[in-house]
Design a protein around this motif. Structure first.
Motif, PDB file in Angstrom:
ATOM      1  N   LEU A  10       1.004  -0.708  -0.101  1.00  0.00           N
ATOM      2  CA  LEU A  10       0.475  -0.123   0.132  1.00  0.00           C
ATOM      3  C   LEU A  10       0.820   1.604  -0.129  1.00  0.00           C
ATOM      4  CD1 LEU A  10      -2.862   0.978   0.724  1.00  0.00           C
ATOM      5  CD2 LEU A  10      -2.468   1.060   2.334  1.00  0.00           C
ATOM      6  N   PHE A  11       1.961   0.900   0.992  1.00  0.00           N
ATOM      7  CA  PHE A  11       2.556   3.121   0.996  1.00  0.00           C
ATOM      8  C   PHE A  11       3.774   2.837  -0.165  1.00  0.00           C
ATOM      9  CE2 PHE A  11       1.375   2.731   5.254  1.00  0.00           C
ATOM     10  CZ  PHE A  11       1.004   4.090   5.401  1.00  0.00           C
ATOM     11  N   SER A  15       3.717   5.689  -2.726  1.00  0.00           N
ATOM     12  CA  SER A  15       5.242   6.618  -3.309  1.00  0.00           C
ATOM     13  C   SER A  15       5.364   6.666  -4.395  1.00  0.00           C
ATOM     14  CB  SER A  15       5.991   5.586  -2.123  1.00  0.00           C
ATOM     15  OG  SER A  15       6.168   6.031  -1.491  1.00  0.00           O
ATOM     16  N   ALA A  16       5.110   5.854  -5.138  1.00  0.00           N
ATOM     17  CA  ALA A  16       5.008   5.590  -6.196  1.00  0.00           C
ATOM     18  C   ALA A  16       3.985   6.020  -7.139  1.00  0.00           C
ATOM     19  CB  ALA A  16       5.138   3.926  -7.560  1.00  0.00           C
ATOM     20  N   PHE A  17       3.068   6.590  -6.909  1.00  0.00           N
ATOM     21  CA  PHE A  17       2.100   7.209  -7.489  1.00  0.00           C
ATOM     22  C   PHE A  17       2.717   8.799  -7.527  1.00  0.00           C
ATOM     23  CE2 PHE A  17      -1.903   9.770  -6.684  1.00  0.00           C
ATOM     24  CZ  PHE A  17      -2.546   9.687  -7.983  1.00  0.00           C
ATOM     25  N   ALA A  18       2.778   9.537  -5.569  1.00  0.00           N
ATOM     26  CA  ALA A  18       3.551  10.903  -5.587  1.00  0.00           C
ATOM     27  C   ALA A  18       4.863  10.934  -6.234  1.00  0.00           C
ATOM     28  CB  ALA A  18       3.710  10.622  -4.104  1.00  0.00           C
ATOM     29  N   VAL A  19       5.217   9.968  -6.862  1.00  0.00           N
ATOM     30  CA  VAL A  19       6.790  10.856  -7.510  1.00  0.00           C
ATOM     31  C   VAL A  19       5.236  10.649  -9.024  1.00  0.00           C
ATOM     32  CG1 VAL A  19       8.491   9.633  -8.207  1.00  0.00           C
ATOM     33  CG2 VAL A  19       8.175   9.319  -6.318  1.00  0.00           C
ATOM     34  N   LYS A  20       5.174   9.735  -9.182  1.00  0.00           N
ATOM     35  CA  LYS A  20       4.614   9.289 -10.822  1.00  0.00           C
ATOM     36  C   LYS A  20       3.879  11.089 -10.905  1.00  0.00           C
ATOM     37  CE  LYS A  20       3.652   7.703 -14.742  1.00  0.00           C
ATOM     38  NZ  LYS A  20       5.621   6.897 -15.709  1.00  0.00           N
ATOM     39  N   THR A  21       2.950  11.652 -10.607  1.00  0.00           N
ATOM     40  CA  THR A  21       2.029  12.248 -10.351  1.00  0.00           C
ATOM     41  C   THR A  21       2.949  13.582  -9.727  1.00  0.00           C
ATOM     42  OG1 THR A  21       0.942  12.309  -8.508  1.00  0.00           O
ATOM     43  CG2 THR A  21      -0.179  11.244 -10.047  1.00  0.00           C
ATOM     44  N   ARG A  22       4.078  13.951  -9.246  1.00  0.00           N
ATOM     45  CA  ARG A  22       4.691  15.012  -9.020  1.00  0.00           C
ATOM     46  C   ARG A  22       4.247  15.570  -7.921  1.00  0.00           C
ATOM     47  NH1 ARG A  22       9.174  16.409 -13.723  1.00  0.00           N
ATOM     48  NH2 ARG A  22       8.506  14.567 -14.859  1.00  0.00           N
ATOM     49  N   SER A  23       3.545  15.393  -6.688  1.00  0.00           N
ATOM     50  CA  SER A  23       2.531  16.072  -6.418  1.00  0.00           C
ATOM     51  C   SER A  23       3.352  15.771  -5.001  1.00  0.00           C
ATOM     52  CB  SER A  23       1.288  15.069  -5.367  1.00  0.00           C
ATOM     53  OG  SER A  23       1.697  13.854  -5.451  1.00  0.00           O
ATOM     54  N   ALA A  28       9.413  12.855   0.707  1.00  0.00           N
ATOM     55  CA  ALA A  28       8.039  12.515   0.819  1.00  0.00           C
ATOM     56  C   ALA A  28       8.320  10.841   0.193  1.00  0.00           C
ATOM     57  CB  ALA A  28       7.200  13.284   0.244  1.00  0.00           C
ATOM     58  N   ALA A  29       8.291  10.269  -0.752  1.00  0.00           N
ATOM     59  CA  ALA A  29       8.182   8.864  -1.351  1.00  0.00           C
ATOM     60  C   ALA A  29       9.008   8.268  -0.378  1.00  0.00           C
ATOM     61  CB  ALA A  29       8.785   8.636  -2.482  1.00  0.00           C
ATOM     62  N   LEU A  30      10.410   8.762  -0.156  1.00  0.00           N
ATOM     63  CA  LEU A  30      11.578   7.724   0.910  1.00  0.00           C
ATOM     64  C   LEU A  30      10.424   7.473   2.098  1.00  0.00           C
ATOM     65  CD1 LEU A  30      13.716   6.312   1.470  1.00  0.00           C
ATOM     66  CD2 LEU A  30      14.944   7.993   1.660  1.00  0.00           C
ATOM     67  N   VAL A  31      10.226   8.850   2.795  1.00  0.00           N
ATOM     68  CA  VAL A  31       9.229   8.968   4.127  1.00  0.00           C
ATOM     69  C   VAL A  31       7.735   8.115   3.900  1.00  0.00           C
ATOM     70  CG1 VAL A  31       8.138  10.098   5.706  1.00  0.00           C
ATOM     71  CG2 VAL A  31      10.172  11.146   4.818  1.00  0.00           C
ATOM     72  N   LEU A  32       7.430   7.799   2.452  1.00  0.00           N
ATOM     73  CA  LEU A  32       5.975   7.086   2.655  1.00  0.00           C
ATOM     74  C   LEU A  32       6.494   5.338   3.125  1.00  0.00           C
ATOM     75  CD1 LEU A  32       3.964   8.627   0.572  1.00  0.00           C
ATOM     76  CD2 LEU A  32       2.937   8.337   2.933  1.00  0.00           C
ATOM     77  N   PHE A  33       7.700   5.597   1.929  1.00  0.00           N
ATOM     78  CA  PHE A  33       8.295   4.281   1.749  1.00  0.00           C
ATOM     79  C   PHE A  33       8.745   3.342   2.732  1.00  0.00           C
ATOM     80  CE2 PHE A  33       9.618   0.779  -0.818  1.00  0.00           C
ATOM     81  CZ  PHE A  33      10.908   0.196   0.102  1.00  0.00           C
ATOM     82  N   LEU A  34       9.535   4.356   3.721  1.00  0.00           N
ATOM     83  CA  LEU A  34       9.871   3.480   5.551  1.00  0.00           C
ATOM     84  C   LEU A  34       8.931   3.609   5.742  1.00  0.00           C
ATOM     85  CD1 LEU A  34      12.770   5.512   5.759  1.00  0.00           C
ATOM     86  CD2 LEU A  34      12.972   3.669   4.525  1.00  0.00           C
ATOM     87  N   ALA A  44      12.195  -7.150   6.518  1.00  0.00           N
ATOM     88  CA  ALA A  44      12.977  -6.446   5.822  1.00  0.00           C
ATOM     89  C   ALA A  44      13.108  -5.138   7.027  1.00  0.00           C
ATOM     90  CB  ALA A  44      12.555  -5.548   4.781  1.00  0.00           C
ATOM     91  N   TYR A  45      12.255  -5.011   8.063  1.00  0.00           N
ATOM     92  CA  TYR A  45      12.241  -4.073   9.065  1.00  0.00           C
ATOM     93  C   TYR A  45      13.802  -3.954   9.854  1.00  0.00           C
ATOM     94  CZ  TYR A  45      11.288  -1.583  13.420  1.00  0.00           C
ATOM     95  OH  TYR A  45      11.497  -0.831  14.410  1.00  0.00           O
ATOM     96  N   GLU A  46      14.072  -5.255  10.252  1.00  0.00           N
ATOM     97  CA  GLU A  46      15.322  -4.498  10.949  1.00  0.00           C
ATOM     98  C   GLU A  46      16.632  -3.815  10.380  1.00  0.00           C
ATOM     99  OE1 GLU A  46      17.892  -4.601  14.853  1.00  0.00           O
ATOM    100  OE2 GLU A  46      15.530  -5.916  14.421  1.00  0.00           O
ATOM    101  N   PRO A  47      17.164  -4.023   9.396  1.00  0.00           N
ATOM    102  CA  PRO A  47      17.787  -4.026   8.415  1.00  0.00           C
ATOM    103  C   PRO A  47      17.819  -2.549   8.064  1.00  0.00           C
ATOM    104  CG  PRO A  47      17.319  -5.959   6.665  1.00  0.00           C
ATOM    105  CD  PRO A  47      16.692  -5.737   8.344  1.00  0.00           C
ATOM    106  N   ILE A  48      16.636  -2.468   7.742  1.00  0.00           N
ATOM    107  CA  ILE A  48      15.508  -0.915   7.600  1.00  0.00           C
ATOM    108  C   ILE A  48      16.143  -0.189   8.546  1.00  0.00           C
ATOM    109  CG2 ILE A  48      14.454   0.762   6.625  1.00  0.00           C
ATOM    110  CD1 ILE A  48      13.580  -1.221   4.784  1.00  0.00           C
ATOM    111  N   HIS A  49      16.001  -0.247   9.876  1.00  0.00           N
ATOM    112  CA  HIS A  49      16.118   0.202  11.318  1.00  0.00           C
ATOM    113  C   HIS A  49      17.261   1.079  11.514  1.00  0.00           C
ATOM    114  CE1 HIS A  49      15.671   0.236  15.741  1.00  0.00           C
ATOM    115  NE2 HIS A  49      14.721   1.306  15.378  1.00  0.00           N
ATOM    116  N   ASP A  50      17.954  -0.302  11.718  1.00  0.00           N
ATOM    117  CA  ASP A  50      19.677  -0.362  11.813  1.00  0.00           C
ATOM    118  C   ASP A  50      20.089   0.532  10.745  1.00  0.00           C
ATOM    119  OD1 ASP A  50      19.072  -1.971  13.242  1.00  0.00           O
ATOM    120  OD2 ASP A  50      19.901  -3.936  11.986  1.00  0.00           O
TER     121      ASP A  50
END
Length: 64
Positions: A10-11, A15-23, A28-34, A44-50
């Protein structure tokens, strides 16, 4: 009928939609992704959290 959608999917789509529409920019897309990974609690939570924790620690050490 109940439809279950992974928070990561979902996120990621949001994120892809927000970047694609340049909104929203890449930051911001990275924040949504994380946020998707943090809320989903996937494997994937643990490596990204680290990585995020290491970046936060490095930024806080810059001020000292």
């Amino acid at each position: 009928m109940i439809l279950n959608i992974s928070a990561v999917l979902l996120f990621g789509a949001a994120s892809a939609f927000a970047v694609k529409t340049r909104s929203a920019g890449g930051g911001a897309a990275l924040v949504l992704f994380l946020f998707g990974f943090f809320t989903a609690g996937t494997g994937a939570y643990e490596p990204i959290h680290d990585v995020v924790q290491a970046c936060a620690d490095a930024l806080s050490d810059l001020g000292n």
